[in-house]
Design an enzyme around this catalytic site. Structure first.
Site, PDB file in Angstrom:
ATOM      1  N   LYS A  13       0.838  -1.211   0.000  1.00 14.40           N
ATOM      2  CA  LYS A  13       0.000   0.000   0.000  1.00 14.40           C
ATOM      3  C   LYS A  13       0.871   1.259   0.000  1.00 14.40           C
ATOM      4  O   LYS A  13       0.594   2.209  -0.715  1.00 14.40           O
ATOM      5  CB  LYS A  13      -0.909   0.043   1.248  1.00 14.40           C
ATOM      6  CG  LYS A  13      -1.851  -1.142   1.380  1.00 14.40           C
ATOM      7  CD  LYS A  13      -2.809  -0.955   2.553  1.00 14.40           C
ATOM      8  CE  LYS A  13      -2.125  -0.900   3.918  1.00 14.40           C
ATOM      9  NZ  LYS A  13      -1.480  -2.140   4.334  1.00 14.40           N
ATOM     10  N   ARG A  88      -9.400   0.922   9.091  1.00 19.85           N
ATOM     11  CA  ARG A  88      -8.915  -0.408   9.454  1.00 19.85           C
ATOM     12  C   ARG A  88      -9.944  -1.191  10.261  1.00 19.85           C
ATOM     13  O   ARG A  88      -9.702  -2.336  10.610  1.00 19.85           O
ATOM     14  CB  ARG A  88      -7.667  -0.246  10.297  1.00 19.85           C
ATOM     15  CG  ARG A  88      -6.384  -0.655   9.538  1.00 19.85           C
ATOM     16  CD  ARG A  88      -5.356  -0.811  10.477  1.00 19.85           C
ATOM     17  NE  ARG A  88      -4.026  -1.194  10.299  1.00 19.85           N
ATOM     18  CZ  ARG A  88      -3.038  -0.498   9.796  1.00 19.85           C
ATOM     19  NH1 ARG A  88      -3.247   0.646   9.210  1.00 19.85           N
ATOM     20  NH2 ARG A  88      -1.819  -0.953   9.852  1.00 19.85           N
ATOM     21  N   ARG A 150      -0.088  -8.143  13.963  1.00 23.22           N
ATOM     22  CA  ARG A 150      -0.632  -7.228  12.952  1.00 23.22           C
ATOM     23  C   ARG A 150      -1.495  -7.992  11.945  1.00 23.22           C
ATOM     24  O   ARG A 150      -2.549  -7.515  11.521  1.00 23.22           O
ATOM     25  CB  ARG A 150       0.507  -6.501  12.219  1.00 23.22           C
ATOM     26  CG  ARG A 150       1.172  -5.454  13.097  1.00 23.22           C
ATOM     27  CD  ARG A 150       2.523  -5.043  12.570  1.00 23.22           C
ATOM     28  NE  ARG A 150       2.471  -4.336  11.307  1.00 23.22           N
ATOM     29  CZ  ARG A 150       3.534  -4.169  10.516  1.00 23.22           C
ATOM     30  NH1 ARG A 150       4.714  -4.657  10.870  1.00 23.22           N
ATOM     31  NH2 ARG A 150       3.421  -3.514   9.401  1.00 23.22           N
TER      32      ARG A 150
HETATM   33  P1  AMP Z   1       0.924   0.866   9.284  1.00 25.12           P
HETATM   34  O1  AMP Z   1       2.060   1.799   9.066  1.00 25.12           O
HETATM   35  O2  AMP Z   1      -0.284   1.214   8.469  1.00 25.12           O
HETATM   36  O3  AMP Z   1       1.322  -0.577   9.145  1.00 25.12           O
HETATM   37  O4  AMP Z   1       0.466   1.063  10.813  1.00 25.12           O
HETATM   38  C1  AMP Z   1       1.350   0.809  11.878  1.00 25.12           C
HETATM   39  C2  AMP Z   1       0.579   0.701  13.175  1.00 25.12           C
HETATM   40  O5  AMP Z   1      -0.085   1.939  13.438  1.00 25.12           O
HETATM   41  C3  AMP Z   1      -0.528  -0.338  13.190  1.00 25.12           C
HETATM   42  O6  AMP Z   1      -0.055  -1.633  13.495  1.00 25.12           O
HETATM   43  C4  AMP Z   1      -1.431   0.213  14.286  1.00 25.12           C
HETATM   44  O7  AMP Z   1      -0.872  -0.005  15.572  1.00 25.12           O
HETATM   45  C5  AMP Z   1      -1.365   1.700  14.025  1.00 25.12           C
HETATM   46  N1  AMP Z   1      -2.394   2.116  13.052  1.00 25.12           N
HETATM   47  C6  AMP Z   1      -2.186   2.650  11.820  1.00 25.12           C
HETATM   48  N2  AMP Z   1      -3.345   2.936  11.218  1.00 25.12           N
HETATM   49  C7  AMP Z   1      -4.318   2.561  12.084  1.00 25.12           C
HETATM   50  C8  AMP Z   1      -5.729   2.580  12.031  1.00 25.12           C
HETATM   51  N3  AMP Z   1      -6.389   3.031  10.953  1.00 25.12           N
HETATM   52  N4  AMP Z   1      -6.421   2.115  13.118  1.00 25.12           N
HETATM   53  C9  AMP Z   1      -5.780   1.662  14.204  1.00 25.12           C
HETATM   54  N5  AMP Z   1      -4.436   1.602  14.314  1.00 25.12           N
HETATM   55  C10 AMP Z   1      -3.707   2.050  13.266  1.00 25.12           C
END
Ligand code: AMP
Length: 193
Positions: A13, A88, A150
């Site tokens: 993404k 999410r 995750r």
């Molecule tokens: P990402 O960079 O999108 O993989 O996000 C890293 C971490 O940030 C995730 O594992 C969650 O802990 C938190 N996070 C990011 N986006 C969200 C979201 N929309 N809702 C809840 N937690 C989020």
């Protein structure tokens, strides 16, 4: 252009969002990036979110919805944006729906990158290795233990978001296992159709 990219961690993404921001001259709104910035700056939100993020779990809907609501009001998001990592949960998707409706905005597309689960851990490992090689700092949650959590969070809480958009007839899917250029082409085709 208002676009959502869905897909599990490691699906690509971020890579595709980065490219699309250039093509359409719109910002990539990555809730992960925004939360990491809040953690680094030790803001009240960052202090709350850090442990949850490090463990690989999801930050509360209220916090994330608040961050996005503020962000899409900024000037650079007026002509469009790419949401990466949001929504999410179905609650986030519903909140986004309300937010957009109240601003008379529509989504152009919701695109899901479909990937083979077995390949994801390898991709995350590669991302960590490449970051190290480039002299960067590896994300605290790019390790096998946090990654498992995750992925579980994705399956339990985010996969239903795909169904939410599919039921509205808004979901389009792309094979995220193809080489990056092919994934890019497939997304471009969908956005042009
Ligand atoms: P990402 O960079 O999108 O993989 O996000 C890293 C971490 O940030 C995730 O594992 C969650 O802990 C938190 N996070 C990011 N986006 C969200 C979201 N929309 N809702 C809840 N937690 C989020």
């Amino acid at each position: 252009m208002r676009l959502i990219l869905l897909g599990p961690p490691g699906a690509g993404k971020g890579t595709q969002s980065g490219r699309l921001t250039q093509k359409y001259d719109i910002p990539q709104l990555s809730t992960g990036d925004m939360l990491r910035a809040a953690v680094a700056a030790q803001t009240p939100i960052g202090l709350k979110a850090k442990a949850v993020m490090d463990a690989g779990a999801l930050v509360s809907d209220d916090i994330v919805i608040g961050i996005v609501a503020e962000r899409i009001d900024e000037a650079d998001a007026k002509k469009g944006f790419i949401l990466d990592g949001f929504p999410r949960t179905v609650a986030q998707a519903e909140a986004l729906n309300k937010m957009l409706r109240s601003k008379n905005m529509d989504l152009n597309s919701v695109i899901e990158l479909k990937v083979d689960e077995a390949a994801l851990l390898h991709r995350i490992q590669t991302r960590a290795d490449e970051t190290l090689k480039a002299g960067g700092t590896v994300r605290a949650d790019d390790n096998p233990d946090a990654f498992k959590i995750r992925l579980e969070a994705y399956k339990a809480q985010t996969a239903p978001v795909s169904n939410y958009y599919a039921e509205k007839g808004a979901l389009k899917t792309v094979d995220g296992m193809a080489p990056i250029e092919e994934v890019s082409l497939a997304i471009d085709k969908l956005l042009e159709s």
